[in-house]
Design a protein around this motif. Structure first.
Motif, PDB file in Angstrom:
ATOM      1  N   LYS A  12       0.830  -1.205   0.000  1.00  0.00           N
ATOM      2  CA  LYS A  12       0.000   0.000   0.000  1.00  0.00           C
ATOM      3  C   LYS A  12       0.869   1.260   0.000  1.00  0.00           C
ATOM      4  CE  LYS A  12      -3.687   2.197   2.662  1.00  0.00           C
ATOM      5  NZ  LYS A  12      -4.467   2.162   3.902  1.00  0.00           N
ATOM      6  N   ASP A  13       2.005   1.183   0.693  1.00  0.00           N
ATOM      7  CA  ASP A  13       2.924   2.328   0.786  1.00  0.00           C
ATOM      8  C   ASP A  13       3.377   2.842  -0.583  1.00  0.00           C
ATOM      9  OD1 ASP A  13       3.107   3.028   3.370  1.00  0.00           O
ATOM     10  OD2 ASP A  13       5.014   2.020   3.772  1.00  0.00           O
ATOM     11  N   MET A  14       3.459   1.938  -1.555  1.00  0.00           N
ATOM     12  CA  MET A  14       3.947   2.354  -2.873  1.00  0.00           C
ATOM     13  C   MET A  14       2.806   2.742  -3.809  1.00  0.00           C
ATOM     14  SD  MET A  14       7.351   0.392  -4.104  1.00  0.00           S
ATOM     15  CE  MET A  14       8.034  -0.785  -2.957  1.00  0.00           C
ATOM     16  N   MET A  15       1.573   2.802  -3.291  1.00  0.00           N
ATOM     17  CA  MET A  15       0.457   3.281  -4.126  1.00  0.00           C
ATOM     18  C   MET A  15       0.401   4.800  -4.077  1.00  0.00           C
ATOM     19  SD  MET A  15      -2.542   0.618  -3.079  1.00  0.00           S
ATOM     20  CE  MET A  15      -2.215  -1.156  -3.149  1.00  0.00           C
ATOM     21  N   THR A  16      -0.079   5.404  -5.168  1.00  0.00           N
ATOM     22  CA  THR A  16      -0.279   6.854  -5.142  1.00  0.00           C
ATOM     23  C   THR A  16      -1.633   7.159  -4.500  1.00  0.00           C
ATOM     24  OG1 THR A  16      -1.410   6.964  -7.268  1.00  0.00           O
ATOM     25  CG2 THR A  16       0.998   7.110  -7.319  1.00  0.00           C
ATOM     26  N   LEU A  17      -1.763   8.397  -4.013  1.00  0.00           N
ATOM     27  CA  LEU A  17      -3.040   8.820  -3.435  1.00  0.00           C
ATOM     28  C   LEU A  17      -4.167   8.657  -4.445  1.00  0.00           C
ATOM     29  CD1 LEU A  17      -2.481  12.119  -1.438  1.00  0.00           C
ATOM     30  CD2 LEU A  17      -2.749   9.790  -0.597  1.00  0.00           C
ATOM     31  N   GLU A  18      -3.883   9.005  -5.708  1.00  0.00           N
ATOM     32  CA  GLU A  18      -4.918   8.923  -6.739  1.00  0.00           C
ATOM     33  C   GLU A  18      -5.361   7.476  -6.974  1.00  0.00           C
ATOM     34  OE1 GLU A  18      -3.746  10.500 -10.532  1.00  0.00           O
ATOM     35  OE2 GLU A  18      -5.812  10.634 -11.252  1.00  0.00           O
ATOM     36  N   ILE A  20      -5.393   5.066  -4.785  1.00  0.00           N
ATOM     37  CA  ILE A  20      -6.220   4.669  -3.633  1.00  0.00           C
ATOM     38  C   ILE A  20      -7.613   5.284  -3.736  1.00  0.00           C
ATOM     39  CG2 ILE A  20      -6.467   4.946  -1.124  1.00  0.00           C
ATOM     40  CD1 ILE A  20      -3.354   4.614  -0.997  1.00  0.00           C
ATOM     41  N   LYS A  21      -7.655   6.595  -4.025  1.00  0.00           N
ATOM     42  CA  LYS A  21      -8.960   7.267  -4.127  1.00  0.00           C
ATOM     43  C   LYS A  21      -9.799   6.659  -5.254  1.00  0.00           C
ATOM     44  CE  LYS A  21      -7.164  11.656  -3.796  1.00  0.00           C
ATOM     45  NZ  LYS A  21      -7.168  13.105  -4.045  1.00  0.00           N
TER      46      LYS A  21
ATOM     47  N   ASP B  13      -1.635  14.159  -5.705  1.00  0.00           N
ATOM     48  CA  ASP B  13      -2.300  12.926  -6.134  1.00  0.00           C
ATOM     49  C   ASP B  13      -1.338  11.874  -6.662  1.00  0.00           C
ATOM     50  OD1 ASP B  13      -4.909  13.162  -5.504  1.00  0.00           O
ATOM     51  OD2 ASP B  13      -5.601  13.712  -7.505  1.00  0.00           O
ATOM     52  N   MET B  14      -0.232  12.342  -7.277  1.00  0.00           N
ATOM     53  CA  MET B  14       0.711  11.377  -7.862  1.00  0.00           C
ATOM     54  C   MET B  14       1.831  11.001  -6.884  1.00  0.00           C
ATOM     55  SD  MET B  14       1.262  11.842 -11.908  1.00  0.00           S
ATOM     56  CE  MET B  14       0.326  13.142 -12.688  1.00  0.00           C
ATOM     57  N   MET B  15       1.717  11.451  -5.619  1.00  0.00           N
ATOM     58  CA  MET B  15       2.710  11.014  -4.627  1.00  0.00           C
ATOM     59  C   MET B  15       2.295   9.670  -4.038  1.00  0.00           C
ATOM     60  SD  MET B  15       3.380  14.557  -2.564  1.00  0.00           S
ATOM     61  CE  MET B  15       3.798  16.046  -3.502  1.00  0.00           C
ATOM     62  N   THR B  16       3.289   8.878  -3.627  1.00  0.00           N
ATOM     63  CA  THR B  16       2.958   7.622  -2.945  1.00  0.00           C
ATOM     64  C   THR B  16       2.710   7.918  -1.463  1.00  0.00           C
ATOM     65  OG1 THR B  16       5.218   7.093  -2.337  1.00  0.00           O
ATOM     66  CG2 THR B  16       4.471   6.317  -4.501  1.00  0.00           C
ATOM     67  N   LEU B  17       1.999   7.004  -0.818  1.00  0.00           N
ATOM     68  CA  LEU B  17       1.765   7.148   0.627  1.00  0.00           C
ATOM     69  C   LEU B  17       3.087   7.241   1.380  1.00  0.00           C
ATOM     70  CD1 LEU B  17      -1.083   4.704   1.695  1.00  0.00           C
ATOM     71  CD2 LEU B  17      -1.175   7.172   1.330  1.00  0.00           C
ATOM     72  N   ILE B  20       4.701  10.672   1.196  1.00  0.00           N
ATOM     73  CA  ILE B  20       4.023  11.639   2.064  1.00  0.00           C
ATOM     74  C   ILE B  20       4.394  11.406   3.522  1.00  0.00           C
ATOM     75  CG2 ILE B  20       1.729  12.312   2.932  1.00  0.00           C
ATOM     76  CD1 ILE B  20       0.724  11.853   0.020  1.00  0.00           C
TER      77      ILE B  20
END
Lengths: 241, 241
Positions: A12-18, A20-21, B13-17, B20
Motif C-alpha cells: 500500500k505504501d507504494m500506491m499513489t493517493l490517486e 487509492i482514491k 495525487d501522484m505522490m505515494t503514501l 508523504i
C-alpha cells in the motif's frame, strides 16, 4: 468511465493517493486474481470481476461492457498500468467502440523503479525496459533489442525474465548482451518487490545465477560506470564528487 | 538517516503514501527550491534547506552533514529520485563517508510514466529513457544511444529535451533517430505533467514542432506499431483484439 489503475509493485505504501482514491470511489473493480488479493482492503462490499492469468482480453472486454452500463470501473494493473499493463488493451478495445467510453490512466510505480530503490540507484542514467516474454513479441525482436541496448551501454531492466515454460530465455539474453556487457558489470536481482517475501541479490554479469530468477523477479544490469558499494548498486549520473 | 524521496511529477495525487509519510516524519527537508514550492503543505514548521539549479552537490553534501548529526533528513527529488534524481548523488557521497550514513530511497512516479498516462498508453512496449542534457554526459554518447534506440525500435522517452542554452539538441536528436523512425510515427509532448499549466500535444515524427518543448516537457516517440486514436497515443502490447 474506466480508470486503469497502476497499484505499484504490491504494498500500500507504494500506491499513489490517486490510485487509492480511484479504487475507493469505483463501483466495480476488475483485475487478475493475484492482484485483487493485494488490494482487499479497498474492495470491501464492492462488485469484483476477477479471473486468471492470460485472460486479460476477456477481463478488459468485461470492464468495457460494465462501463457502458454507466458504472465507474477500476481496472487494476500491477506496477504502472501503462507499462506492460492493462492501459493499452483497454484503450485498444475502447478505440473500436462506436460510442465513446471515457478512459483515464492512473499512473503507478513500475517494478523497475521499485526494485531500483531497493538496490540503491542503478537506473540513475539512461536505461531501457525489455520484456523477455515472447508470448506477444517475436523472439528475434527481443534479441535485436537486447543486442542494441547492450551496445548503447544502456542500463537494462528485464521484465518477465523467466518462467517455467521458457527458463532458457534469461541465459540466452545474457549471452547476447555479453558481446558488449563486461563480466564485472553489476547486476541486481529483486524478487517480489514491496511484497512479504521480498529478497534482493547483488552480483556481477559473469557471476549471475539464473536459478534465482522467476516471473516475479526484476533483473537490472548496469552500464560501464555502474559500481557496487556494500549491498548497493550505484550508476553515477556523471557528477564529480 | 537520509530518505531520498521521489515526489512524482508535481501534484499531491501522484505522490505515494510512503513519500508523504516520509516527508511528514522528517526533521529536515532538503531540496531544489522549485520542488520545495510543490510540497509546502508537508513543510509547515520544519527546517528547510533549499538552493538553486546546478547546486545539487552542495545540497546533497549538506543533507549528509545533517544526517550525521542524527537527524532524519528527507531529500526531495521530482519524479522518481532514482531516475536522473538525487538518489545516486546521495549514495555516491555516503559511500565515501568513514562512518555509515543509512540511506533509503523512496520510489516515485517518474515524468515518463506521468506523461504516458496523460497521452494514453505510449510506453506499453519496450522503451528507453535518454536524457539530452550534455552537462554530465558527452554528446557522442547521447548520439550513439539515440541511434541504437531508434534502430532497436524502442519507444523513446526524452528527458531534459531542450533548454535555452542548447535549443538545437532536440532537432539533432530527431535527425539522428530519423534514420530508423518513420515520419508517421506518433510523438507525444506533455508540458508540466501534473502541474497547473499541464498541456499535451499529439503529432507525428515529421510534424514535430520543436518550439513547443522546454526543460519541463516530456517527449515520447512511438515504435513501429504505435498509433493515434483521437487525442490518445497507443502502443499495442501485441494482443489480437
Amino acid at each position: 468511465m474506466i480508470y486503469v489503475v497502476g497499484i505499484g509493485p504490491g504494498s500500500k505504501d507504494m500506491m499513489t493517493l490517486e490510485a487509492i482514491k480511484t479504487m475507493e470511489n469505483a463501483d466495480v473493480i476488475v483485475g487478475y486474481k493475484t492482484y485483487i488479493n493485494l488490494i482487499t482492503e479497498f474492495i470491501r462490499d464492492k462488485e469484483v470481476v476477477s479471473n486468471g492469468m492470460r485472460q486479460e482480453i476477456d477481463r478488459c472486454k468485461r470492464a468495457v461492457e460494465i462501463a457502458k452500463e454507466g458504472k465507474n470501473v477500476a481496472v487494476i494493473s500491477s506496477g504502472d498500468a501503462g507499462i506492460y499493463g492493462m492501459a493499452g488493451l483497454i484503450l485498444e478495445l475502447t478505440s473500436k467502440e462506436e460510442t465513446e467510453v471515457p478512459v483515464k490512466v492512473v499512473p503507478g510505480v513500475t517494478a523497475s523503479i521499485g526494485a531500483a530503490a531497493i538496490l540503491g540507484a542503478p537506473i540513475m542514467h539512461d536505461f531501457c525496459h525489455i520484456s523477455l516474454s515472447d508470448l506477444l513479441t517475436p523472439w528475434e525482436v527481443i534479441e535485436k533489442r537486447l543486442r542494441l541496448a547492450a551496445e548503447a551501454d544502456f542500463v537494462v531492466c528485464l521484465y518477465n525474465p523467466r518462467s517455467k515454460g521458457r527458463s532458457e530465455h534469461l541465459a540466452k539474453a545474457f549471452e547476447i548482451m555479453g558481446e558488449f556487457k563486461d563480466g564485472s558489470i553489476p547486476v541486481g536481482i529483486v524478487k517480489d518487490v514491496g511484497r512479504e517475501k521480498e529478497e534482493k541479490f547483488v552480483c556481477t554479469f559473469d557471476t549471475m545465477d539464473f536459478e534465482r530468477v522467476d516471473m516475479t523477479t526484476m533483473v537490472i544490469i548496469g552500464n560501464k560506470s555502474t559500481f557496487i558499494d556494500g549491498d548497493k548498486i550505484i550508476t553515477p549520473r556523471g557528477y564529480t564528487v
